[in-house]
Design an enzyme around this catalytic site. Structure first.
Site, PDB file in Angstrom:
ATOM      1  CD  GLU A  93      -2.770  -1.246   2.396  1.00  0.00           C
ATOM      2  OE1 GLU A  93      -3.211  -0.187   2.867  1.00  0.00           O
ATOM      3  OE2 GLU A  93      -3.028  -2.364   2.856  1.00  0.00           O
ATOM      4  CB  CYS A 106       3.478   7.266   3.130  1.00  0.00           C
ATOM      5  SG  CYS A 106       4.110   5.992   4.199  1.00  0.00           S
ATOM      6  CB  CYS A 113       8.749  -5.353   7.894  1.00  0.00           C
ATOM      7  SG  CYS A 113      10.261  -4.572   8.531  1.00  0.00           S
ATOM      8  CB  CYS A 117       9.005  -2.939  15.425  1.00  0.00           C
ATOM      9  SG  CYS A 117      10.569  -2.496  14.652  1.00  0.00           S
ATOM     10  CB  CYS A 120       5.358  -2.235  13.517  1.00  0.00           C
ATOM     11  SG  CYS A 120       5.159  -1.969  11.748  1.00  0.00           S
ATOM     12  CB  CYS A 365       3.113   5.376   9.403  1.00  0.00           C
ATOM     13  SG  CYS A 365       3.414   6.554   8.105  1.00  0.00           S
TER      14      CYS A 365
HETATM   15  N1  SAH Z   1      10.714   0.497   8.607  1.00  0.00           N
HETATM   16  C1  SAH Z   1      10.862   1.895   8.643  1.00  0.00           C
HETATM   17  C2  SAH Z   1       9.772   2.641   7.905  1.00  0.00           C
HETATM   18  C3  SAH Z   1       8.370   2.119   8.035  1.00  0.00           C
HETATM   19  S1  SAH Z   1       7.631   2.232   9.650  1.00  0.00           S
HETATM   20  C4  SAH Z   1      10.957   2.379  10.070  1.00  0.00           C
HETATM   21  O1  SAH Z   1      10.718   1.605  10.976  1.00  0.00           O
HETATM   22  O2  SAH Z   1      11.330   3.539  10.250  1.00  0.00           O
HETATM   23  C5  SAH Z   1       7.139   3.942   9.675  1.00  0.00           C
HETATM   24  C6  SAH Z   1       6.920   4.519  11.054  1.00  0.00           C
HETATM   25  O3  SAH Z   1       5.697   4.045  11.614  1.00  0.00           O
HETATM   26  C7  SAH Z   1       8.013   4.166  12.052  1.00  0.00           C
HETATM   27  O4  SAH Z   1       8.479   5.335  12.695  1.00  0.00           O
HETATM   28  C8  SAH Z   1       7.296   3.270  13.045  1.00  0.00           C
HETATM   29  O5  SAH Z   1       7.893   3.395  14.303  1.00  0.00           O
HETATM   30  C9  SAH Z   1       5.886   3.801  12.991  1.00  0.00           C
HETATM   31  N2  SAH Z   1       4.859   2.874  13.444  1.00  0.00           N
HETATM   32  C10 SAH Z   1       4.811   1.555  13.271  1.00  0.00           C
HETATM   33  N3  SAH Z   1       3.700   1.030  13.828  1.00  0.00           N
HETATM   34  C11 SAH Z   1       3.008   2.053  14.361  1.00  0.00           C
HETATM   35  C12 SAH Z   1       1.786   2.172  15.077  1.00  0.00           C
HETATM   36  N4  SAH Z   1       1.027   1.111  15.322  1.00  0.00           N
HETATM   37  N5  SAH Z   1       1.382   3.394  15.471  1.00  0.00           N
HETATM   38  C13 SAH Z   1       2.133   4.476  15.184  1.00  0.00           C
HETATM   39  N6  SAH Z   1       3.290   4.440  14.513  1.00  0.00           N
HETATM   40  C14 SAH Z   1       3.729   3.241  14.111  1.00  0.00           C
HETATM   41 FE1  SF4 Z   2       9.503  -2.950   9.988  1.00  0.00          FE
HETATM   42 FE2  SF4 Z   2       7.459  -1.843  11.228  1.00  0.00          FE
HETATM   43 FE3  SF4 Z   2       9.789  -2.037  12.473  1.00  0.00          FE
HETATM   44 FE4  SF4 Z   2       9.509  -0.284  10.451  1.00  0.00          FE
HETATM   45  S1  SF4 Z   2       8.448  -0.221  12.429  1.00  0.00           S
HETATM   46  S2  SF4 Z   2      11.198  -1.731  10.795  1.00  0.00           S
HETATM   47  S3  SF4 Z   2       8.079  -1.454   9.141  1.00  0.00           S
HETATM   48  S4  SF4 Z   2       8.501  -3.770  11.805  1.00  0.00           S
END
Ligand code: SAH
Ligand code: SF4
Length: 375
Positions: A93, A106, A113, A117, A120, A365
């Site tokens: 997406e 974006c 991934c 994390c 996420c 995001c």
């Molecule tokens: N992998 C890269 C880019 C994609 S994630 C990274 O981690 O930077 C983009 C952003 O979304 C990151 O800053 C991540 O910490 C944030 N993010 C992920 N899950 C989220 C959630 N459930 N609520 C708010 N932000 C989130």
């Molecule tokens: Fe991957 Fe989500 Fe961690 Fe970004 S925040 S590195 S998309 S698992």
């Protein structure tokens, strides 16, 4: 189609090399490159300034891939979510965020991934595969096309105070093209862009090429969870791109837990890599900080955060956690957000608290979830 070369995977120098193999001059490569990325040509027949022979040759040895969204959803705030079917069962997406006439797109870099994390949603899908350079670029081109067909309802050209990815230098903002089209690209969609640098670097080169998509490098931001060696490589190969780092915690103890990458590259090493990242003049590293209710959202966290980043030119993006089914974290209270935000402001940090744009279509995001799979 399978053994044909997809020209959308090629940077201009790579296309020059490809054509040199056919005994063609350099300027032919520039012409074809422009047809593909500036005129959005879908076939070689359209390339009227290219000889019939070369067009025939190209149609036998090369192809021009394309993506069209499988679904587009628009949120109440004008946010648009695009779902792309990659044709092999994978979906990614892209999210268009119209910030008062400054459209920010974006985009995704991977299907799933591998970084895992805890907070996420994308991370709960394991990595399926890397996107190709063409698939990264095709997200942008598809959305540009959609913006021409369906211009956003929000007024364009509204003067804006504070654009979270802007460096305050509006000297080149007279460029007309960006008013209706995409102005900023952020690689904050699905995936970890620095885990796919072999495809991400050529994609950025095409984005910022004057014969390509013509984005100013100050309008392209790569977001990483903190892959330290890859940060150095990005800096070497594309020194002027914006860097965003998802810090999200101020102690290794917590970061180890919520971001497994921290066990490999702890906070100290990550910050060292930020400091070493080559950014021109007044540009700053953006530190993203997802606020998890009761976990990392106290005043003590704000103080530690300030201390950690104070010797790096910085700005902070606070992102209130978007709740989802994938984990038990909670959104922070408004009071916690305000206190955290105010502490940083009072200490002269440029801070933006990101509204959870697109929440109503779960486009925010980290919330990019293949509806496709559910359907
Ligand atoms: N992998 C890269 C880019 C994609 S994630 C990274 O981690 O930077 C983009 C952003 O979304 C990151 O800053 C991540 O910490 C944030 N993010 C992920 N899950 C989220 C959630 N459930 N609520 C708010 N932000 C989130
Ligand atoms: Fe991957 Fe989500 Fe961690 Fe970004 S925040 S590195 S998309 S698992």
């Amino acid at each position: 189609m399978s053994d044909k070369i997809d020209l959308k995977n090629l940077t201009l120098p790579a296309l020059e090399l490809f054509l040199k193999g056919k005994g063609k001059e350099r300027f032919r490569a520039t012409q074809i490159f422009k047809w593909i990325f500036q005129h959005d040509a879908h076939s070689f027949d359209e390339m009227t300034n290219i000889s019939k022979d070369l067009r025939l040759d190209l149609s036998e040895t090369a192809c021009i891939s394309n993506l069209e969204p499988e679904a587009v959803e628009e949120g109440n705030d004008g946010t648009r979510k695009y779902l792309f079917n990659l044709g092999d069962g994978n979906g990614v997406e892209s999210v268009l965020i119209p910030i008062e006439g400054r459209n920010t797109l974006c985009i995704s870099s991977q299907a799933g991934c591998a970084m895992g994390c805890e907070f996420c949603l994308t991370g709960t899908y394991k990595l399926t595969r890397n996107l190709t350079t063409a698939e990264i670029i095709n997200q942008i081109m598809a959305v540009e096309r959609d913006l021409v067909r369906n211009p956003p309802a929000l007024p364009a050209n509204v003067p804006v105070i504070g654009d979270d990815l802007d460096d305050g230098d509006d000297s080149e903002d007279g460029q007309a093209a960006s008013a209706a089209g995409i102005r900023n690209i952020v690689m904050m969609g699905m995936g970890e862009p620095l885990h796919n640098l072999d495809n991400v670097i050529p994609a950025i080169q095409i984005m910022i090429d004057g014969n390509g998509l013509q984005f100013s490098n100050r309008r392209v931001t790569v977001s990483t969870c903190g892959l330290v060696p890859e940060m150095a490589r990005l800096g070497r190969e594309i020194p002027n791109v914006n860097l965003a780092v998802s810090l999200n915690a101020t102690t290794d103890e917590l970061r180890d837990r919520i971001m497994p990458v921290n066990r490999r590259y702890p906070i100290r090493e990550l910050l060292k890599a930020c400091k070493a990242f080559p950014l021109p003049g007044r540009r700053k590293v953006t530190f993203e900080y997802v606020m998890l209710g009761g976990i990392n959202d106290t005043l003590a966290d704000a103080k530690r955060l300030l201390r950690l980043i104070s010797d790096i030119p910085n700005k902070v993006n606070l992102i209130p956690f978007n709740e989802h089914e994938g984990c038990d974290f909670k959104a922070p209270t408004k009071a916690a957000i305000d206190t955290f935000h105010k502490y940083l402001i009072d200490h002269n940090v440029t801070v933006i608290t990101r509204d959870s744009r697109g929440g109503d279509i779960s486009a925010a995001c980290g919330q990019l979830k293949g509806k496709l799979e559910k359907a």
